[in-house]
Design a protein around this motif. Structure first.
Motif, PDB file in Angstrom:
ATOM      1  N   THR A  40       0.864  -1.180   0.000  1.00 33.92           N
ATOM      2  CA  THR A  40       0.000   0.000   0.000  1.00 33.92           C
ATOM      3  C   THR A  40       0.898   1.227   0.000  1.00 33.92           C
ATOM      4  O   THR A  40       1.672   1.448   0.932  1.00 33.92           O
ATOM      5  N   ALA A  41       0.816   2.000  -1.069  1.00 36.95           N
ATOM      6  CA  ALA A  41       1.681   3.168  -1.248  1.00 36.95           C
ATOM      7  C   ALA A  41       0.818   4.351  -1.640  1.00 36.95           C
ATOM      8  O   ALA A  41       0.059   4.272  -2.607  1.00 36.95           O
ATOM      9  N   ASN A  42       0.915   5.434  -0.888  1.00 34.85           N
ATOM     10  CA  ASN A  42       0.096   6.625  -1.168  1.00 34.85           C
ATOM     11  C   ASN A  42      -1.391   6.272  -1.182  1.00 34.85           C
ATOM     12  O   ASN A  42      -2.172   6.821  -1.956  1.00 34.85           O
ATOM     13  N   GLY A  43      -1.757   5.282  -0.365  1.00 37.13           N
ATOM     14  CA  GLY A  43      -3.156   4.911  -0.215  1.00 37.13           C
ATOM     15  C   GLY A  43      -3.698   3.927  -1.227  1.00 37.13           C
ATOM     16  O   GLY A  43      -4.897   3.600  -1.191  1.00 37.13           O
ATOM     17  N   ILE A  44      -2.863   3.439  -2.161  1.00 36.86           N
ATOM     18  CA  ILE A  44      -3.331   2.494  -3.172  1.00 36.86           C
ATOM     19  C   ILE A  44      -2.378   1.300  -3.257  1.00 36.86           C
ATOM     20  O   ILE A  44      -1.200   1.401  -2.901  1.00 36.86           O
ATOM     21  N   PRO A  45      -2.867   0.146  -3.748  1.00 43.41           N
ATOM     22  CA  PRO A  45      -1.982  -1.018  -3.895  1.00 43.41           C
ATOM     23  C   PRO A  45      -1.064  -0.878  -5.105  1.00 43.41           C
ATOM     24  O   PRO A  45      -1.527  -0.613  -6.217  1.00 43.41           O
ATOM     25  N   LEU A  53       8.632   3.330  -1.263  1.00 43.33           N
ATOM     26  CA  LEU A  53       9.844   3.331  -0.440  1.00 43.33           C
ATOM     27  C   LEU A  53       9.481   3.261   1.041  1.00 43.33           C
ATOM     28  O   LEU A  53      10.130   2.541   1.819  1.00 43.33           O
ATOM     29  N   ASP A  54       8.449   3.994   1.445  1.00 41.69           N
ATOM     30  CA  ASP A  54       7.983   3.924   2.834  1.00 41.69           C
ATOM     31  C   ASP A  54       7.628   2.490   3.215  1.00 41.69           C
ATOM     32  O   ASP A  54       8.040   1.991   4.268  1.00 41.69           O
ATOM     33  N   ALA A  55       6.849   1.853   2.356  1.00 43.89           N
ATOM     34  CA  ALA A  55       6.381   0.503   2.654  1.00 43.89           C
ATOM     35  C   ALA A  55       7.529  -0.494   2.759  1.00 43.89           C
ATOM     36  O   ALA A  55       7.443  -1.475   3.508  1.00 43.89           O
ATOM     37  N   LEU A  56       8.600  -0.236   2.012  1.00 44.92           N
ATOM     38  CA  LEU A  56       9.756  -1.131   2.016  1.00 44.92           C
ATOM     39  C   LEU A  56      10.804  -0.726   3.052  1.00 44.92           C
ATOM     40  O   LEU A  56      11.850  -1.375   3.157  1.00 44.92           O
ATOM     41  N   GLY A  57      10.543   0.350   3.773  1.00 41.92           N
ATOM     42  CA  GLY A  57      11.479   0.800   4.791  1.00 41.92           C
ATOM     43  C   GLY A  57      12.761   1.375   4.233  1.00 41.92           C
ATOM     44  O   GLY A  57      13.819   1.294   4.864  1.00 41.92           O
ATOM     45  N   ILE A  58      12.669   1.995   3.051  1.00 45.34           N
ATOM     46  CA  ILE A  58      13.839   2.568   2.383  1.00 45.34           C
ATOM     47  C   ILE A  58      13.820   4.081   2.556  1.00 45.34           C
ATOM     48  O   ILE A  58      12.885   4.751   2.110  1.00 45.34           O
ATOM     49  N   ALA A  59      14.846   4.611   3.189  1.00 41.72           N
ATOM     50  CA  ALA A  59      14.873   6.051   3.472  1.00 41.72           C
ATOM     51  C   ALA A  59      15.123   6.875   2.222  1.00 41.72           C
ATOM     52  O   ALA A  59      14.550   7.955   2.054  1.00 41.72           O
ATOM     53  N   SER A  60      16.001   6.398   1.342  1.00 39.68           N
ATOM     54  CA  SER A  60      16.332   7.147   0.130  1.00 39.68           C
ATOM     55  C   SER A  60      16.799   6.187  -0.947  1.00 39.68           C
ATOM     56  O   SER A  60      17.205   5.049  -0.657  1.00 39.68           O
ATOM     57  N   ALA A  61      16.754   6.649  -2.188  1.00 36.92           N
ATOM     58  CA  ALA A  61      17.117   5.783  -3.316  1.00 36.92           C
ATOM     59  C   ALA A  61      17.673   6.615  -4.456  1.00 36.92           C
ATOM     60  O   ALA A  61      17.441   7.817  -4.556  1.00 36.92           O
ATOM     61  N   HIS A  62      18.408   5.944  -5.332  1.00 38.12           N
ATOM     62  CA  HIS A  62      18.765   6.498  -6.628  1.00 38.12           C
ATOM     63  C   HIS A  62      17.533   6.292  -7.512  1.00 38.12           C
ATOM     64  O   HIS A  62      17.078   5.158  -7.704  1.00 38.12           O
ATOM     65  N   VAL A  63      16.968   7.369  -8.028  1.00 41.42           N
ATOM     66  CA  VAL A  63      15.683   7.314  -8.724  1.00 41.42           C
ATOM     67  C   VAL A  63      15.935   7.359 -10.230  1.00 41.42           C
ATOM     68  O   VAL A  63      16.478   8.344 -10.752  1.00 41.42           O
ATOM     69  N   VAL A  64      15.528   6.291 -10.912  1.00 40.24           N
ATOM     70  CA  VAL A  64      15.760   6.137 -12.347  1.00 40.24           C
ATOM     71  C   VAL A  64      14.416   6.087 -13.050  1.00 40.24           C
ATOM     72  O   VAL A  64      13.577   5.227 -12.752  1.00 40.24           O
ATOM     73  N   GLY A  65      14.181   7.002 -13.985  1.00 36.41           N
ATOM     74  CA  GLY A  65      12.920   7.016 -14.699  1.00 36.41           C
ATOM     75  C   GLY A  65      13.118   7.028 -16.197  1.00 36.41           C
ATOM     76  O   GLY A  65      13.994   7.728 -16.713  1.00 36.41           O
TER      77      GLY A  65
END
Length: 294
Positions: free
Chosen positions: A5-10, A104-116
């Motif tokens: 559940t991320a930002n209120g949605i699955p 990231l919240d759900a996975l307990g990850i504080a920060s990430a390298h963001v690739v889009g």
């Protein structure tokens, strides 16, 4: 099949590599499932010592669908934008960036390298602006700033991208997916016919949801010009773009790098709007090298 559940949605996701390793979050583009990130790229990045997460954006793949929610058509959205007004759409690219942050919240990850990639690059830009403390670095792949003065997509590329399949039968869906891949793909690095058909068939069998891209396209158009927010970023940034991209021309990569302070640009001749197997080692080296350097 892990769903958070991320930002209120699955949101459906895959998590690869050592959970204690630095995280790389892969955000895919318009109408594309997480599987469009080649598993070979994921494996190459985990082999470099990264934890790699790829996920389905909302309205695609196995993530949340907004069934029955209508979006304004592209002509109306474009007109509203030209009149200087903010269009009303079911959701925005900022909402999609918040989905990624919620994952990231759900996975307990504080920060990430963001690739889009493509639309995913636009979402990643919004993520870096909205969630700076959680952005170790930004990697924008064949994406754009939304600058209305940039060259448009080639007509044939845009037509095949937004055209719906003739039917929802598997044969028609695979034929449509093959045509799309060939039209926007890399002229210098063509994908083997058998591999391409297998990949498209697997994607069709995994999920088919033609309504989702309509709302995603509305979010792209409504987002408009991001140059002002990009100029405010102080995130270590790498921009990767194909010199033969028919969908988002290479000028958009130059524009992206020009508007992010300190960004490094790498363009590749013969590369179109896909992630061909022949470029995986090169792209993994660029992404991994950038992430280790910050």
């Amino acid at each position: 099949m892990p769903t958070a559940t991320a930002n209120g949605i699955p949101i459906h996701y895959e998590d690869h590599g050592d959970p204690a390793a630095p995280a790389i979050l892969l955000i895919m583009g318009f109408g594309a499932q997480l599987t469009l990130w080649p598993i070979e790229l994921v494996d190459a990045l985990t082999a470099q010592g990264f934890r790699v997460i790829r996920f389905d954006n909302r309205d695609i793949g196995l993530s949340h669908k907004l069934d029955g929610v209508k979006a304004p058509g592209p002509v109306k959205l474009t007109l509203v934008r030209k009149l200087g007004m903010t269009p009303r759409v079911p959701y925005t690219l900022s909402d999609m960036a918040d989905d990624a942050a919620g994952l990231l919240d759900a996975l307990g990850i504080a920060s990430a390298h963001v690739v889009g990639a493509s639309m995913g690059g636009m979402i990643a830009q919004r993520f870096a602006h909205r969630h700076r403390a959680r952005t170790r670095s930004l990697i924008s792949i064949f994406s754009t700033t939304g600058n209305p003065k940039l060259p448009p997509a080639r007509k044939e590329a845009m037509e095949v991208l937004i055209k719906r399949p003739e039917s929802l039968e598997e044969a028609a869906l695979v034929a449509h997916g093959m045509k799309l891949a060939r039209t926007i793909g890399s002229p210098g690095f063509p994908t083997d016919e058998e591999r391409l058909r297998a990949n498209v068939t697997a994607a069709v069998r995994r999920s088919v949801y033609p309504q989702g891209p309509t709302r995603q396209l509305a979010a792209i158009i409504a987002d408009g010009d991001r140059r002002r927010i990009l100029q405010s970023l102080d995130v270590p940034t790498l921009v990767l773009h194909g010199e033969d991209d028919p969908l988002i021309p290479v000028a958009a990569g130059h524009d992206t790098a020009a508007h992010i302070r300190g960004a490094r640009l790498r363009t590749i001749p013969g590369w179109g709007h896909d992630l061909p197997l022949a470029l995986i080692d090169d792209l993994a080296g660029e992404i991994g090298g950038h992430a280790r350097s910050v």
